[in-house]
Enzyme design. Structure first.
Site, short mmCIF file in Angstrom:
data_model
loop_
_atom_site.label_atom_id
_atom_site.label_comp_id
_atom_site.label_asym_id
_atom_site.label_seq_id
_atom_site.Cartn_x
_atom_site.Cartn_y
_atom_site.Cartn_z
N GLU A 22 3.54 42.74 -1.60
CA GLU A 22 3.49 41.38 -1.06
C GLU A 22 4.86 40.94 -0.54
O GLU A 22 4.95 40.27 0.49
CB GLU A 22 2.99 40.42 -2.14
N LYS A 52 -3.37 39.90 -15.67
CA LYS A 52 -2.97 40.15 -14.28
C LYS A 52 -1.96 41.29 -14.15
O LYS A 52 -1.07 41.44 -14.97
CB LYS A 52 -2.38 38.88 -13.65
N SER A 73 1.57 37.93 -14.75
CA SER A 73 1.46 36.49 -14.60
C SER A 73 2.02 35.81 -15.85
O SER A 73 1.88 36.32 -16.97
CB SER A 73 -0.01 36.10 -14.42
N HIS A 125 -12.66 46.22 12.02
CA HIS A 125 -12.98 44.81 11.73
C HIS A 125 -13.08 44.56 10.22
O HIS A 125 -13.81 43.67 9.78
CB HIS A 125 -14.28 44.38 12.41
#
Length: 448
Positions: free
Chosen positions: A289, A282, A276, A155
């Site tokens: 992804e 970043k 970024s 979970h």
């Protein structure tokens, strides 16, 4: 430029031609198409349908086309409808009228069915290699990290301690099953449709089993109508590819989480990260992804083909042309994802200290504390409640079970003694779990 047209009195509308043509995407089948034609012509000569001289002329022409297409000297011409008509027209141009005998006893229906089977069969080893390279990378990491302690989750909450080797071993098993699925697909699809004709065979005395043997199939297909209308193997393939992507996507999701500021379990290599345009600090896990994102793309191809096939009567229908672009794109996508994902994982750094500290701070040893009481005669249900009270005490004090003083243990249950700390150490919690497939067993497995 067409393999048909004798009963037509008008030229095809250019928009119709553009809508109908498949050469723009099926040109990648040229090797398989020529290989099938070589086998077909060889069989025709064996059966006396062509002379040996005719066979040799056609084979020489086909091999010259193959060499020119592989070198780039011959490029597909979109005036032609498909790869089949393009190759046949070039053959006739090179060897003359004898080239017109190539199509004897054959239809484009069984020809395209053959080409797609040959193409899929050729791609399965490429997929296998991609999966096995990933599995080899995982196994190397597993061998190096049998003592790298980390929290296991249910979970998305810390549950019990495990090791990085054990965690990666779960994905290793998923990819092992993917290899098995591809092997099943190969065995099931490995029947040759050539010789089925348009749908009802032919009056020529073809030797279909000989053709199948020349093309390394197990046998010829048993029903000519099914032979030209079967796309089950492509649905099997897209299903297997979708499951591979699902496994890669799950793995990507964990790496994305582990790479976040909140987890900090891993650091991705600069060569597999991006930045970024506005935030200079970043470092984004874009490969993970994109793998996660492209999973939906492969799922879509599976659903598209299922939808295409669901309403088609026997035998061949032009709708089936829609199988190719989705299958080609899905194969390209999965092969690229396997390659990039393997490179990302291979170059990833693991922050072992952060992982172990996270396991200790998350009460992942609570079950082992309960087992300690059970081993001292306390019924498990009572032990469960006692440890729950201890966890509340730790939460109030902002400490872990390892840091809780013995007097606090004894205040809740006099059964506890000094050896409780050894019983709930990360080392004990992991290494005493020796059942087959458990994290302790991985230590034995990879240190032998």
């Amino acid at each position: 430029m067409k393999l048909w047209g004798g009963r037509f009195t008008k030229e095809t509308n250019q928009l119709v031609h553009s809508f109908n043509e498949s050469l723009s995407f099926d040109s990648r089948l040229f090797r398989q198409d020529i290989r099938g034609s070589i086998a077909h012509v060889t069989m025709l000569a064996k059966q006396g349908i062509l002379t040996n001289t005719e066979r040799d002329m056609i084979l020489e022409g086909l091999n010259s086309i193959l060499a020119d297409m592989e070198s780039g000297a011959l490029q597909p011409d979109l005036q032609y409808e498909d790869i089949h008509s393009f190759i046949e027209a070039n053959l006739i141009e090179r060897v003359g009228d004898v080239g017109k005998k190539l199509h004897t006893g054959r239809s484009r229906n069984d020809q395209v069915a053959l080409d797609m089977k040959l193409y899929v069969r050729d791609e399965i080893p490429v997929l296998n290699t991609g999966i096995m390279n990933l599995m080899d990378t995982l196994e190397t990491i597993m061998k190096e990290n049998v003592h790298t302690y980390m929290p296991g989750f249910t979970h998305l909450q810390k549950a019990q301690p495990t090791t990085l080797a054990h965690h990666f071993g779960a994905y290793y098993e998923m990819f092992r099953r993917d290899l098995s699925r591809l092997a099943d697909l190969h065995e099931r699809m490995n029947e040759c449709p050539l010789g089925a004709g348009a749908l009802a065979g032919t009056t020529y005395p073809l030797d279909r089993e000989y053709t199948a043997e020349l093309l390394d199939f197990n046998c010829a297909t048993s029903n000519s109508m099914d032979s030209v209308s079967d796309r089950d193997y492509l649905i099997d393939l897209l299903s297997a590819l979708s499951i591979i992507m699902m496994h890669l996507s799950r793995f990507s999701e964990e790496i994305i989480l582990w790479n976040s500021n909140e987890y900090q379990f891993v650091e991705l290599d600069d060569s597999y990260s991006t930045g970024s345009s506005i935030m200079p600090q970043k470092k984004n896990p874009d490969i993970a992804e994109l793998v996660r994102g492209k999973t939906g793309r492969v799922y879509g191809h599976l659903m598209a083909l299922l939808t295409t096939m669901k309403g088609l009567p026997l035998a061949y229908n032009k709708d089936m042309q829609e199988d190719k672009e989705g299958v080609f794109d899905a194969l390209d996508t999965v092969i690229d994802c396997l390659t990039l994902f393997t490179g990302m994982v291979k170059t990833m750094k693991f922050r072992k200290d952060v992982m172990e500290k996270s396991a200790a701070k998350g009460f992942t040893n609570a079950t082992d504390a309960a087992d300690y009481l059970v081993n001292h005669g306390v019924p498990f249900r009572d032990a469960h409640g006692i440890i729950g009270q201890l966890v509340l005490t730790c939460l109030d004090k902002g400490i872990s079970l390892d840091e809780l003083p013995l007097e606090d243990y004894k205040a809740i249950s006099p059964v506890f003694e000094e050896d409780i700390y050894d019983a709930i150490s990360m080392k004990t919690c992991v290494e005493k779990r020796m059942t087959l497939g458990a994290p302790g067993e991985y230590i034995t497995r990879y240190q032998e």
